[in-house]
Design a protein around this motif. Sequence first.
Motif, PDB file in Angstrom:
ATOM      1  N   LEU A   1      -2.700  -7.530   0.617  1.00  0.00           N
ATOM      2  CA  LEU A   1      -2.201  -7.687  -0.744  1.00  0.00           C
ATOM      3  C   LEU A   1      -1.334  -8.936  -0.885  1.00  0.00           C
ATOM      4  O   LEU A   1      -1.500  -9.737  -1.810  1.00  0.00           O
ATOM      5  CB  LEU A   1      -1.404  -6.442  -1.132  1.00  0.00           C
ATOM      6  CG  LEU A   1      -1.247  -6.139  -2.614  1.00  0.00           C
ATOM      7  CD1 LEU A   1      -2.588  -6.012  -3.292  1.00  0.00           C
ATOM      8  CD2 LEU A   1      -0.424  -4.880  -2.804  1.00  0.00           C
ATOM      9  N   PHE A   2      -0.399  -9.108   0.036  1.00  0.00           N
ATOM     10  CA  PHE A   2       0.424 -10.319   0.089  1.00  0.00           C
ATOM     11  C   PHE A   2      -0.024 -11.070   1.334  1.00  0.00           C
ATOM     12  O   PHE A   2       0.500 -10.873   2.424  1.00  0.00           O
ATOM     13  CB  PHE A   2       1.905  -9.950   0.175  1.00  0.00           C
ATOM     14  CG  PHE A   2       2.338  -8.946  -0.868  1.00  0.00           C
ATOM     15  CD1 PHE A   2       2.363  -9.287  -2.213  1.00  0.00           C
ATOM     16  CD2 PHE A   2       2.718  -7.665  -0.513  1.00  0.00           C
ATOM     17  CE1 PHE A   2       2.766  -8.376  -3.172  1.00  0.00           C
ATOM     18  CE2 PHE A   2       3.120  -6.740  -1.466  1.00  0.00           C
ATOM     19  CZ  PHE A   2       3.141  -7.098  -2.801  1.00  0.00           C
ATOM     20  N   ASN A   3      -1.025 -11.920   1.178  1.00  0.00           N
ATOM     21  CA  ASN A   3      -1.834 -12.324   2.335  1.00  0.00           C
ATOM     22  C   ASN A   3      -1.244 -13.421   3.203  1.00  0.00           C
ATOM     23  O   ASN A   3      -1.921 -13.938   4.080  1.00  0.00           O
ATOM     24  CB  ASN A   3      -3.229 -12.755   1.869  1.00  0.00           C
ATOM     25  CG  ASN A   3      -3.164 -13.895   0.859  1.00  0.00           C
ATOM     26  OD1 ASN A   3      -2.179 -14.607   0.776  1.00  0.00           O
ATOM     27  ND2 ASN A   3      -4.230 -14.033   0.070  1.00  0.00           N
ATOM     28  N   SER A   4       0.006 -13.808   3.015  1.00  0.00           N
ATOM     29  CA  SER A   4       0.537 -14.939   3.758  1.00  0.00           C
ATOM     30  C   SER A   4       1.199 -14.556   5.082  1.00  0.00           C
ATOM     31  O   SER A   4       1.462 -15.423   5.914  1.00  0.00           O
ATOM     32  CB  SER A   4       1.572 -15.672   2.891  1.00  0.00           C
ATOM     33  OG  SER A   4       2.629 -14.793   2.537  1.00  0.00           O
TER      34      SER A   4
ATOM     35  N   GLU B   1       6.244 -11.702  -6.334  1.00  0.00           N
ATOM     36  CA  GLU B   1       4.935 -11.154  -6.689  1.00  0.00           C
ATOM     37  C   GLU B   1       5.023  -9.639  -6.606  1.00  0.00           C
ATOM     38  O   GLU B   1       5.571  -9.104  -5.657  1.00  0.00           O
ATOM     39  CB  GLU B   1       3.863 -11.676  -5.731  1.00  0.00           C
ATOM     40  CG  GLU B   1       2.452 -11.235  -6.084  1.00  0.00           C
ATOM     41  CD  GLU B   1       1.398 -11.821  -5.149  1.00  0.00           C
ATOM     42  OE1 GLU B   1       0.202 -11.603  -5.410  1.00  0.00           O
ATOM     43  OE2 GLU B   1       1.789 -12.483  -4.153  1.00  0.00           O
ATOM     44  N   TYR B   2       4.512  -8.966  -7.624  1.00  0.00           N
ATOM     45  CA  TYR B   2       4.456  -7.503  -7.512  1.00  0.00           C
ATOM     46  C   TYR B   2       3.282  -6.916  -8.275  1.00  0.00           C
ATOM     47  O   TYR B   2       2.710  -7.548  -9.169  1.00  0.00           O
ATOM     48  CB  TYR B   2       5.775  -6.829  -7.897  1.00  0.00           C
ATOM     49  CG  TYR B   2       6.413  -7.164  -9.226  1.00  0.00           C
ATOM     50  CD1 TYR B   2       6.173  -6.394 -10.361  1.00  0.00           C
ATOM     51  CD2 TYR B   2       7.326  -8.203  -9.325  1.00  0.00           C
ATOM     52  CE1 TYR B   2       6.805  -6.673 -11.555  1.00  0.00           C
ATOM     53  CE2 TYR B   2       7.967  -8.493 -10.511  1.00  0.00           C
ATOM     54  CZ  TYR B   2       7.701  -7.718 -11.632  1.00  0.00           C
ATOM     55  OH  TYR B   2       8.325  -7.994 -12.826  1.00  0.00           O
ATOM     56  N   TYR B   3       2.927  -5.726  -7.839  1.00  0.00           N
ATOM     57  CA  TYR B   3       1.776  -5.003  -8.366  1.00  0.00           C
ATOM     58  C   TYR B   3       2.225  -3.652  -8.913  1.00  0.00           C
ATOM     59  O   TYR B   3       3.214  -3.079  -8.446  1.00  0.00           O
ATOM     60  CB  TYR B   3       0.739  -4.767  -7.264  1.00  0.00           C
ATOM     61  CG  TYR B   3       0.022  -6.003  -6.794  1.00  0.00           C
ATOM     62  CD1 TYR B   3      -1.264  -6.305  -7.241  1.00  0.00           C
ATOM     63  CD2 TYR B   3       0.623  -6.874  -5.887  1.00  0.00           C
ATOM     64  CE1 TYR B   3      -1.929  -7.450  -6.797  1.00  0.00           C
ATOM     65  CE2 TYR B   3      -0.036  -8.015  -5.443  1.00  0.00           C
ATOM     66  CZ  TYR B   3      -1.308  -8.295  -5.908  1.00  0.00           C
ATOM     67  OH  TYR B   3      -1.962  -9.421  -5.467  1.00  0.00           O
TER      68      TYR B   3
ATOM     69  N   GLY C   1       5.571  -2.926   3.737  1.00  0.00           N
ATOM     70  CA  GLY C   1       5.285  -4.142   4.487  1.00  0.00           C
ATOM     71  C   GLY C   1       4.046  -4.837   3.940  1.00  0.00           C
ATOM     72  O   GLY C   1       3.666  -4.656   2.782  1.00  0.00           O
ATOM     73  N   CYS C   2       3.380  -5.627   4.771  1.00  0.00           N
ATOM     74  CA  CYS C   2       2.146  -6.292   4.336  1.00  0.00           C
ATOM     75  C   CYS C   2       1.344  -6.736   5.550  1.00  0.00           C
ATOM     76  O   CYS C   2       1.886  -6.938   6.634  1.00  0.00           O
ATOM     77  CB  CYS C   2       2.456  -7.493   3.441  1.00  0.00           C
ATOM     78  SG  CYS C   2       3.408  -8.799   4.237  1.00  0.00           S
ATOM     79  N   MET C   3       0.044  -6.852   5.338  1.00  0.00           N
ATOM     80  CA  MET C   3      -0.859  -7.316   6.391  1.00  0.00           C
ATOM     81  C   MET C   3      -1.385  -8.689   6.029  1.00  0.00           C
ATOM     82  O   MET C   3      -1.664  -8.966   4.852  1.00  0.00           O
ATOM     83  CB  MET C   3      -2.035  -6.337   6.564  1.00  0.00           C
ATOM     84  CG  MET C   3      -1.649  -4.961   7.065  1.00  0.00           C
ATOM     85  SD  MET C   3      -3.084  -3.879   7.220  1.00  0.00           S
ATOM     86  CE  MET C   3      -4.037  -4.760   8.456  1.00  0.00           C
TER      87      MET C   3
END
Length: 248
Positions: free
Chosen positions: A105-108, A220-222, A99-101
């Motif tokens: 990292l994926f700030n949107s 986007e990936y890391y 997921g993301c916060m």
Amino acid sequence: MIITKQYRCIHSASCQCTKGHLSEDAIFLVFQQLNWNPKLIAALSCVCKWFDDLAKRVLWKEFCKTRASKMMLDLQSSGSHNVDGNWRALGKLLIYCSGCMKGGLFNSIHIPGHFVYRTRFSRTSGKSFLLPQCRTDVLYVSDPCEHLDQGEEGDVGFFRGVFKSFSMSKVRKMLIKRGAQLHPTEVCPYCKAKLWSMLQAKMIPQSASCRLGAYEDSIEYYVCLNGHMLGICTLLPLSDSEEASEFD
């Protein structure tokens, strides 16, 4: 399989398990009967450092080999007996969507991480995420975990993956050659290693959007220092014909 027997907690003087533990052999057999249940392995790891060490060395390894046997054989076929970032990290990657916060990292957007019942990882799909000059590298990538109707973000997909022998990969050499910077604050959710942005390094090929079924400018990936990959994309909407086939 030969396991060295250890009966006392060797890590912490404050551990409550002062009267010793079951042998590793016995614990191995119990978890074998439980089919290497990841929730129970995680629970056992919380008991004390002795159990945590056993889970890292043995139980997570057996879980990975059972859950994705062909993938594990390939990841170890270079002659190494260790997987980069350790077995627990790889076990988590197999079953957990990060997921993301918002502001992370994926700030949107904010989408909580969660466990997934089963995910397909593909070596063939992995080629689509590599530039042509790096396609001799081996990368396993999951199908996107779909989170639909996320407001202005639309249908969001998260994907994750792992490189084979990342320390010797062409991707790593190219990241270093291009002077890619590690993210200043965020770390890999699977092994806590620092992360390179493939977007910042301009190493995301157009073929990635085709493989994901996503908008080209939304991907986007890391990649972390241990070769774990995590990414986000905005998925293309289903066509009317595809929607109709879903209901047939």
